[in-house]
Scaffold this motif. Sequence first.
Motif, PDB file in Angstrom:
ATOM      1  N   VAL A   1       0.828  -1.207   0.000  1.00  0.00           N
ATOM      2  CA  VAL A   1       0.000   0.000   0.000  1.00  0.00           C
ATOM      3  C   VAL A   1       0.861   1.255   0.000  1.00  0.00           C
ATOM      4  O   VAL A   1       0.659   2.185  -0.795  1.00  0.00           O
ATOM      5  N   ALA A   2       1.834   1.286   0.893  1.00  0.00           N
ATOM      6  CA  ALA A   2       2.771   2.404   1.019  1.00  0.00           C
ATOM      7  C   ALA A   2       3.819   2.015   2.047  1.00  0.00           C
ATOM      8  O   ALA A   2       3.581   1.137   2.885  1.00  0.00           O
ATOM      9  N   THR A   3       4.959   2.672   2.002  1.00  0.00           N
ATOM     10  CA  THR A   3       6.012   2.399   2.977  1.00  0.00           C
ATOM     11  C   THR A   3       6.663   3.691   3.445  1.00  0.00           C
ATOM     12  O   THR A   3       6.877   4.610   2.648  1.00  0.00           O
ATOM     13  N   GLY A   4       6.949   3.738   4.724  1.00  0.00           N
ATOM     14  CA  GLY A   4       7.687   4.864   5.282  1.00  0.00           C
ATOM     15  C   GLY A   4       9.170   4.591   5.353  1.00  0.00           C
ATOM     16  O   GLY A   4       9.925   5.376   5.931  1.00  0.00           O
TER      17      GLY A   4
ATOM     18  N   TRP B   1      -1.302   6.207  -0.565  1.00  0.00           N
ATOM     19  CA  TRP B   1      -1.683   4.810  -0.421  1.00  0.00           C
ATOM     20  C   TRP B   1      -2.239   4.254  -1.728  1.00  0.00           C
ATOM     21  O   TRP B   1      -3.076   4.887  -2.385  1.00  0.00           O
ATOM     22  N   GLN B   2      -1.801   3.041  -2.059  1.00  0.00           N
ATOM     23  CA  GLN B   2      -2.307   2.333  -3.232  1.00  0.00           C
ATOM     24  C   GLN B   2      -3.075   1.106  -2.748  1.00  0.00           C
ATOM     25  O   GLN B   2      -2.525   0.029  -2.580  1.00  0.00           O
ATOM     26  N   LEU B   3      -4.366   1.291  -2.524  1.00  0.00           N
ATOM     27  CA  LEU B   3      -5.212   0.223  -1.993  1.00  0.00           C
ATOM     28  C   LEU B   3      -5.827  -0.600  -3.120  1.00  0.00           C
ATOM     29  O   LEU B   3      -6.105  -0.081  -4.208  1.00  0.00           O
TER      30      LEU B   3
ATOM     31  N   PRO C   1       3.226   7.208   6.012  1.00  0.00           N
ATOM     32  CA  PRO C   1       2.975   7.724   4.664  1.00  0.00           C
ATOM     33  C   PRO C   1       1.625   8.421   4.571  1.00  0.00           C
ATOM     34  O   PRO C   1       0.622   7.932   5.104  1.00  0.00           O
ATOM     35  N   ASP C   2       1.603   9.563   3.923  1.00  0.00           N
ATOM     36  CA  ASP C   2       0.358  10.315   3.766  1.00  0.00           C
ATOM     37  C   ASP C   2      -0.674   9.476   3.021  1.00  0.00           C
ATOM     38  O   ASP C   2      -0.340   8.723   2.099  1.00  0.00           O
ATOM     39  N   ARG C   3      -1.919   9.616   3.442  1.00  0.00           N
ATOM     40  CA  ARG C   3      -2.990   8.803   2.860  1.00  0.00           C
ATOM     41  C   ARG C   3      -3.072   8.967   1.342  1.00  0.00           C
ATOM     42  O   ARG C   3      -3.457   8.040   0.623  1.00  0.00           O
TER      43      ARG C   3
END
Length: 363
Positions: free
Chosen positions: A123-126, A140-142, A135-137
Motif C-alpha cells: 500500500v505504502a512504505t515509510g 496509499w495504493q489500496l 505515509p500520507d494517505r
Amino acid sequence: MTRFANFCAGPASMPTAVLERARDEMLNWQGLGASVMEISHRGSHYTQLAEQTEANLRQLMNISDDYAVLFLQGGAALQFSAVVLNLLNNGTADYLLTGAWSQKAYQEAKRYETLGLGKINLVATGGEAGFVDVPDRSQWQLDDAASYFHYCPNETIHGVQMFQVPQVDAPIVADMSSCILSEPIDVNKFAMIYAGAQKNIGPAGLTLVIIRKDLLDRASAYCPAVMNYQNQLDNGSMMNTPATYAWYLAGLVFEWLLEQGGVEAIAKINHAKAKTLYDAIDGSDFYSNKVNPAYRSIMNVPFQLADDALDKVFLAESEQAGLLNLKGHRVVGGMRASIYNAITLEQVQALTAFMAEFERKYG
C-alpha cells in the motif's frame, strides 16, 4: 530484594504484584500440592483458569461474542504466515509498512505470493524516510477488492504509532503486540487482532488472536492444522499442549489490570508517562527524537544523544542507577525506553531525572 526499572522492549517488565503472586503460588496452586505448570491442561482446574482468563480479557477489551479469542504459540511472527494461510483465500492482501515489524510481516506474506496463493499488495512504505513518519494517505495504493488490510499500529523499533484506525474498505488485521491493552480500542473496527504476549500481556511464549468468527471459513488447504484458527477454536486453543504457565501469568496480568481500573485507567498513566519522557527530550538540546510528533509512540520512545560517543557512558551510568535495557535497537541506534503498562510513572520520572543530571555532567 531490589527491583530495578526495566525498560526492555521485550521480554518486558511485568507488574511486581503479579510476579509476587506467581512466586507465592509456585509450589502449591489452588491447594493442589503442585505448580500450575505441572497439572494437566485437560483437567477441570486448568480449564476453569483458561475460561476465566478469556472472560477477563473480553471484559477488558469489550470483545463481543462475534469474535473468537485464541491463546496460541509461536509468537506474533508465526502469525505473519498464519494470517495469509487463513485469510488470503487466493485474493489480494493490502500491507501498509510503518516500521520494521510491518515490513517483516509483508516480506513473509510475499513468500506465499510466489506459491500462487494470492497477491500481496504494498500500500505504502515509510521506509524511504527512515520510518519516522506514516505515509500520507494520498500516497496509499489500496486494492478495492482486498481480502484484508494489514498494519502494525505501534512499531517498537522506530517508535511510530498510529492512533486512528485506518479508514479502508477491506477487513482490518492489526499486529498489536506492543500496544494491546495500553489504551481503549474499538475491537469491532477490526477483523482480526494478534499480539505476542511479551510486552503488555505476560511472558514470551503466548500469542493472542482475536478474530471475527465469520472469517474462520477461509483457510487455505495448505494451512497446517495447528495454524488453522477454526481448528484452534474447536479445540479451545489446545490442539496440542499449550503454553500453560504463560497462559496462567497472562491471566494474573488481566486480573491486575482490572484491579487498576481497566484499560481506561492504565491509558491515563501511559499517556502521563509518555508526556513526561517526551517533554524531557523536547526541552533539551542534548536529546532528540526524530519521529513526527503526531505519530510518537506512547509505548516505545527512541532518542538520541547529541554526541554518539557518549552512548556507552550513558548506558553504563544508567544501569548503575538501576535503569536497565535502554540501548536502542541496532537499526536505529541511540537509546530506547519501552514504557509498557508495568512501568510506573515514578520509574519514568527517575529516568528523566537521570537524563537531566547526565546532560548537566556531559552536555
